[in-house]
Design a protein around this motif. Structure first.
Motif: not given
Length: 169
Positions: A86, A126, A146-149, A167
């Protein structure tokens, strides 16, 4: 009308007061040990910590005001998570004072931070949100994240699940 301004060194006391008030209001019930909560608040919102942070070149604090302050945010520009893929603008904090949620302030703050990130050449935005805060999770999804982890935040007496959302901007 909401105004969002970059905080300066003279805002340390205001940010400290807002940090203690908003975090305690929204999250104190999640802490199992009061002394761990107090240590966390001191680490994040003490006057000394904020005075140092407000002089940073990599992070900025913002204060949102209507007629009076309603909330604040902290971001790091061009931030890469440790051992992580990220990279971009990290929203460390976006807190509204008690009674100030649900008025559209959060959306306006996100939009302003995103605008500033784009003007700095950022392409990714993020953040982390507590699993125990489903209202905030849904809020960020509505803002296009959005959900990444997932990851874990630990103290000596407990662990909390954090969702990492992001995003492209």
């Amino acid at each position: 009308m909401l105004t969002i301004r970059k905080a300066g060194p003279d805002d340390a006391a205001l940010l400290s007061e807002m940090g203690y008030a908003s975090y305690s209001h929204h999250f104190a019930h999640l802490w199992h040990q009061q002394h761990e909560l107090q240590a966390f608040l001191q680490q994040e919102y003490s006057l000394n910590t904020l005075q140092q942070s407000l002089q940073s070149d990599v992070s900025d604090w913002f204060i949102a005001q209507d007629h009076a302050p309603v909330g604040f945010a902290k971001v790091s520009w061009h931030y890469t998570g440790e051992g992580d893929s990220l990279a971009g603008t990290l929203l460390h904090k976006l807190y509204l004072l008690p009674g100030k949620t649900g008025k559209g302030y959060g959306e306006q703050m996100i939009a302003e931070i995103e605008r500033r990130a784009k003007s700095r050449g950022e392409t990714f935005f993020w953040l982390e949100v507590l699993d125990a805060n489903p209202q905030a999770y849904r809020f960020y999804l509505r803002q296009g994240f959005t959900h990444l982890k997932d990851t874990v935040f630990s103290t000596p007496s407990q662990q909390s699940l954090l969702h990492i959302l992001g995003k492209s901007i």
